[in-house]
Motif scaffolding. Structure first.
Motif, PDB file in Angstrom:
ATOM      1  N   VAL A 160       0.864  -1.346  -0.243  1.00  0.00           N
ATOM      2  CA  VAL A 160       0.425   0.342   0.008  1.00  0.00           C
ATOM      3  C   VAL A 160       1.159   1.292   0.278  1.00  0.00           C
ATOM      4  O   VAL A 160       1.826   1.349   0.589  1.00  0.00           O
ATOM      5  CB  VAL A 160      -1.012   0.259   1.335  1.00  0.00           C
ATOM      6  CG1 VAL A 160      -1.805   1.339   1.491  1.00  0.00           C
ATOM      7  CG2 VAL A 160      -1.805  -0.491   1.756  1.00  0.00           C
ATOM      8  N   PRO A 161       0.502   2.070  -1.343  1.00  0.00           N
ATOM      9  CA  PRO A 161       1.103   3.818  -1.285  1.00  0.00           C
ATOM     10  C   PRO A 161       1.460   4.548   0.569  1.00  0.00           C
ATOM     11  O   PRO A 161       0.107   4.203   0.539  1.00  0.00           O
ATOM     12  CB  PRO A 161       1.165   4.124  -2.309  1.00  0.00           C
ATOM     13  CG  PRO A 161      -0.014   3.682  -3.278  1.00  0.00           C
ATOM     14  CD  PRO A 161       0.015   1.834  -1.739  1.00  0.00           C
ATOM     15  N   LYS A 162       2.360   5.153   0.972  1.00  0.00           N
ATOM     16  CA  LYS A 162       2.210   5.588   1.795  1.00  0.00           C
ATOM     17  C   LYS A 162       1.328   6.468   2.042  1.00  0.00           C
ATOM     18  O   LYS A 162       1.674   7.155   3.407  1.00  0.00           O
ATOM     19  CB  LYS A 162       3.916   6.073   2.693  1.00  0.00           C
ATOM     20  CG  LYS A 162       3.904   5.219   3.553  1.00  0.00           C
ATOM     21  CD  LYS A 162       3.490   5.093   4.901  1.00  0.00           C
ATOM     22  CE  LYS A 162       4.234   2.958   5.255  1.00  0.00           C
ATOM     23  NZ  LYS A 162       3.951   2.400   6.154  1.00  0.00           N
ATOM     24  N   ASN A 163       1.088   7.394   1.138  1.00  0.00           N
ATOM     25  CA  ASN A 163      -0.247   8.388   0.826  1.00  0.00           C
ATOM     26  C   ASN A 163      -1.354   8.287   0.872  1.00  0.00           C
ATOM     27  O   ASN A 163      -1.665   8.797   1.345  1.00  0.00           O
ATOM     28  CB  ASN A 163       0.708   9.765  -0.262  1.00  0.00           C
ATOM     29  CG  ASN A 163       0.257   8.952  -1.434  1.00  0.00           C
ATOM     30  OD1 ASN A 163      -0.603   7.513  -1.003  1.00  0.00           O
ATOM     31  ND2 ASN A 163       0.582   8.997  -2.773  1.00  0.00           N
ATOM     32  N   PHE A 214     -11.785   2.875  -2.295  1.00  0.00           N
ATOM     33  CA  PHE A 214     -12.157   3.002  -0.584  1.00  0.00           C
ATOM     34  C   PHE A 214     -11.552   4.031  -0.390  1.00  0.00           C
ATOM     35  O   PHE A 214     -11.895   5.102   0.385  1.00  0.00           O
ATOM     36  CB  PHE A 214     -11.818   2.108  -0.084  1.00  0.00           C
ATOM     37  CG  PHE A 214     -12.086   2.054   1.282  1.00  0.00           C
ATOM     38  CD1 PHE A 214     -13.169   1.247   1.535  1.00  0.00           C
ATOM     39  CD2 PHE A 214     -10.729   2.058   2.001  1.00  0.00           C
ATOM     40  CE1 PHE A 214     -13.558   0.955   2.350  1.00  0.00           C
ATOM     41  CE2 PHE A 214     -11.552   1.329   3.726  1.00  0.00           C
ATOM     42  CZ  PHE A 214     -12.691   1.361   3.525  1.00  0.00           C
ATOM     43  N   GLU A 215     -10.355   4.826  -0.632  1.00  0.00           N
ATOM     44  CA  GLU A 215      -9.751   5.876  -0.363  1.00  0.00           C
ATOM     45  C   GLU A 215     -10.337   7.122  -0.720  1.00  0.00           C
ATOM     46  O   GLU A 215      -9.928   8.018   0.085  1.00  0.00           O
ATOM     47  CB  GLU A 215      -8.360   5.522  -1.077  1.00  0.00           C
ATOM     48  CG  GLU A 215      -6.862   4.833   0.138  1.00  0.00           C
ATOM     49  CD  GLU A 215      -6.699   5.226   1.141  1.00  0.00           C
ATOM     50  OE1 GLU A 215      -6.526   6.367   1.486  1.00  0.00           O
ATOM     51  OE2 GLU A 215      -6.256   4.240   1.712  1.00  0.00           O
ATOM     52  N   GLU A 216     -10.700   7.159  -1.604  1.00  0.00           N
ATOM     53  CA  GLU A 216     -11.757   8.346  -2.134  1.00  0.00           C
ATOM     54  C   GLU A 216     -12.851   8.533  -1.376  1.00  0.00           C
ATOM     55  O   GLU A 216     -13.729   9.523  -0.831  1.00  0.00           O
ATOM     56  CB  GLU A 216     -12.130   7.715  -3.426  1.00  0.00           C
ATOM     57  CG  GLU A 216     -12.714   9.132  -4.112  1.00  0.00           C
ATOM     58  CD  GLU A 216     -14.374   8.659  -5.600  1.00  0.00           C
ATOM     59  OE1 GLU A 216     -13.517   7.989  -5.875  1.00  0.00           O
ATOM     60  OE2 GLU A 216     -14.917   8.825  -5.050  1.00  0.00           O
ATOM     61  N   ALA A 217     -13.593   7.232  -0.983  1.00  0.00           N
ATOM     62  CA  ALA A 217     -15.174   7.366  -0.298  1.00  0.00           C
ATOM     63  C   ALA A 217     -14.358   8.067   0.945  1.00  0.00           C
ATOM     64  O   ALA A 217     -15.060   8.565   1.718  1.00  0.00           O
ATOM     65  CB  ALA A 217     -15.624   6.041   0.012  1.00  0.00           C
ATOM     66  N   LEU A 218     -13.722   7.663   1.858  1.00  0.00           N
ATOM     67  CA  LEU A 218     -12.847   7.824   3.171  1.00  0.00           C
ATOM     68  C   LEU A 218     -12.493   9.619   2.523  1.00  0.00           C
ATOM     69  O   LEU A 218     -12.793  10.577   3.799  1.00  0.00           O
ATOM     70  CB  LEU A 218     -11.294   7.806   3.183  1.00  0.00           C
ATOM     71  CG  LEU A 218     -11.689   6.007   4.038  1.00  0.00           C
ATOM     72  CD1 LEU A 218     -10.032   5.268   4.270  1.00  0.00           C
ATOM     73  CD2 LEU A 218     -12.539   5.609   4.817  1.00  0.00           C
ATOM     74  N   SER A 255      -2.648   4.163   5.186  1.00  0.00           N
ATOM     75  CA  SER A 255      -1.570   3.922   5.572  1.00  0.00           C
ATOM     76  C   SER A 255      -0.699   4.595   6.893  1.00  0.00           C
ATOM     77  O   SER A 255      -0.331   3.965   7.311  1.00  0.00           O
ATOM     78  CB  SER A 255      -0.938   2.851   4.121  1.00  0.00           C
ATOM     79  OG  SER A 255      -0.894   4.036   3.980  1.00  0.00           O
ATOM     80  N   SER A 256      -1.715   5.497   6.542  1.00  0.00           N
ATOM     81  CA  SER A 256      -0.844   6.619   8.001  1.00  0.00           C
ATOM     82  C   SER A 256      -1.371   7.238   8.645  1.00  0.00           C
ATOM     83  O   SER A 256      -0.542   7.233   9.612  1.00  0.00           O
ATOM     84  CB  SER A 256       0.165   8.070   6.566  1.00  0.00           C
ATOM     85  OG  SER A 256      -1.795   7.972   5.861  1.00  0.00           O
ATOM     86  N   GLU A 257      -3.137   6.903   8.690  1.00  0.00           N
ATOM     87  CA  GLU A 257      -3.656   7.436   9.739  1.00  0.00           C
ATOM     88  C   GLU A 257      -3.675   5.980  10.671  1.00  0.00           C
ATOM     89  O   GLU A 257      -4.088   5.172  10.689  1.00  0.00           O
ATOM     90  CB  GLU A 257      -4.541   8.066   9.181  1.00  0.00           C
ATOM     91  CG  GLU A 257      -4.717   9.221   8.349  1.00  0.00           C
ATOM     92  CD  GLU A 257      -4.624  10.318   8.946  1.00  0.00           C
ATOM     93  OE1 GLU A 257      -4.389  10.408   9.970  1.00  0.00           O
ATOM     94  OE2 GLU A 257      -4.023  11.262   7.727  1.00  0.00           O
TER      95      GLU A 257
END
Ligand SMILES: [Zn+2]
Length: 483
Positions: free
Chosen positions: A2-5, A180-184, A9-11
């Motif tokens: 998973v890319p770190k940005n 999923f990230e877009e939804a978050l 993965s970061s939060e």
């Protein structure tokens, strides 16, 4: 990998569920807290405790949650876990199913301790609705049934946390990382600056008190607002915290932001009122124009009885002679009727009956003590009338002449001295030296009901502000224009 940005993965995500004594955060209390901490696809910790709510749990709630009064009797009270909880929740994303509920309870409990709490909030009901709009229901039971989530102990905190957590992971796998990230991001409302503004607009804005103005295409003024921190308030317009239709329309139209700094809140409030009235921004709710401001004056009639009269001309230097300020004749008459009824005053003397000879209608029914036909002692009636009207009496200006109200912003060092006379804001200066040059004589000000109320409240200390007031020598009267 998973890319770190990525958020995931970061939060740190804190999946939290509460049990409570009821549904209202302002008086119901927390009885159980369950939290699972998750970061970079790993569970990194859990926290779970019963909480003594310091109030009775009703038998209905006992049956619903399985948490009884006996179980929480020896549990810590919220104050006892507050420090641990604050530390654990520091910097996390607060995730809950129907998050508004859990978030407001946590906020309320901290507020009772005199502490503020805030966190970015992710609601898994909204997440489900966003990712799976084809389903009509998104409550916990619906998700458990739909996805066959582990049948856990419902209505206990950790049970609901597990179900919510499983749904989260299921959805992430099902929809794929990107979607999923877009939804978050959408749901976390990371402040997204409206597309027509420079991306770094927020960093240009000051954090001090003042008034900001939003302009749209062709420099149409859209909105005027005020805040004790211009930057913070403007950011909240963009974060969707108040995601009303109006906010969305303002964001879409917004092309330019302008602001005026003030030293304090009173200055910002007065300036905001003045600009809303003077500039008529498109999206500010118009306070109904006080075009027909009406007040009540009491004066003795030929027999010496106090008679009420509606007046439209108010002389600000004798405000103490007036009773109430109303936006219409109808409102004034409604107030008069209330006072008449409550204090058994004569309807005729209050001007509530058409002019005619003889006693009032109530007198003929035996319901008036007789101020209209000499039946009641004049001193006694006048005293009763004054008592009845007392609460409406306008505030007499308590100083000899004008005053300078000093506001100072510690952070910027800015000082505003608002020159106020008879509750009217005349002008603003920035140095005490300038006060000597001020003459209110002949200054043109418009009487404005909202500003009057605001200034009375501020100077009479009704909102707890401690203001420094400098008395100025009286130098005549301003020209007051009635609206
Ligand atoms: Zn009468």
């Amino acid at each position: 990998m998973v890319p770190k940005n990525h958020l995931t993965s970061s939060e740190i995500f804190a999946f939290l569920d509460l049990e409570t004594t009821g549904g209202n955060a302002s008086y119901d209390r927390i009885t159980e807290v369950g939290i699972r901490f998750w970061q970079d696809v790993e569970i990194i910790g859990e926290y779970q405790t019963l909480v003594n709510p310091e109030t009775r749990i009703s038998s209905f709630i006992e049956r619903l949650t399985g948490i009884t009064n006996a179980m929480v009797a020896d549990a810590p009270v919220f104050a006892g876990i507050a420090d641990v909880l604050r530390e654990k929740l520091d910097g996390v994303i607060f995730v809950a199913h129907n998050a508004r509920f859990d978030y407001s309870f946590i906020k309320s409990e901290f507020r009772r301790l005199g502490q503020a709490f805030s966190a970015p909030v992710l609601c898994t009901v909204k997440l489900s609705r966003y990712l799976y709009p084809e389903f009509p229901r998104h409550n916990m039971d619906a998700l458990i049934a739909r996805y066959g989530l582990a049948q856990v102990r419902r209505h206990r905190a950790m049970g609901d946390v597990s179900a919510m957590f499983e749904f989260f992971r299921y959805a992430m796998a099902d929809k794929g990382q990107e979607r999923f990230e877009e939804a978050l991001r959408f749901l976390l409302k990371r402040p997204s600056v409206p597309s027509h503004l420079p991306a770094d607009i927020l960093s240009d804005l000051p954090r001090c008190p003042g008034v900001y103005r939003f302009y749209g295409e062709k420099d149409v003024l859209l909105y005027v607002g005020k805040s004790t921190s211009i930057q913070q308030r403007v950011a909240s317009h963009f974060s969707g915290d108040h995601n009303t239709n109006k906010d969305v329309r303002i964001s879409e139209s917004l092309r330019r932001v302008e602001w005026t700094e003030t030293a304090g809140e009173l200055g910002a409030l007065l300036l905001e009122l003045k600009q809303i009235k003077g500039l008529s921004p498109l999206f500010n709710r118009r306070s109904r124009a006080a075009k027909t401001l009406v007040s009540i004056e009491l004066a003795a009639n030929r027999s010496g009885y106090l008679q009420a009269r509606l007046v439209r001309e108010i002389e600000p230097h004798r405000l103490g002679d007036y009773y109430g300020l109303f936006r219409s004749k109808k409102d004034a008459e409604r107030a008069l009727r209330g006072i008449a009824q409550k204090n058994d005053l004569c309807n005729k003397l209050l001007g509530l009956e058409p002019e005619r000879e003889g006693p009032c209608f109530q007198r003929t029914l035996g319901r008036c003590n007789g101020a209209c036909d000499g039946g009641e002692d004049v001193v006694r009636y006048n005293l009763r009338a004054q008592i009845g009207f007392h609460g409406l009496r306008l505030k007499t200006w308590p100083w000899q002449g004008p005053v300078g109200v000093v506001e100072r912003d510690q952070a910027t060092g800015r000082t505003d001295i608002l020159v106020i006379y008879n509750w009217l804001h005349i002008t603003t200066v920035h140095h005490e030296d300038e006060l000597h040059e001020i003459s209110v004589h002949g200054a043109r000000v418009t009487f404005d009901l909202d500003s009057y109320k605001l200034v009375v409240k501020a100077l009479m200390g009704q909102d707890g502000r401690q203001l420094t007031v400098i008395e100025l020598p009286g130098t005549g009267e301003p020209d007051v224009l009635m609206p």
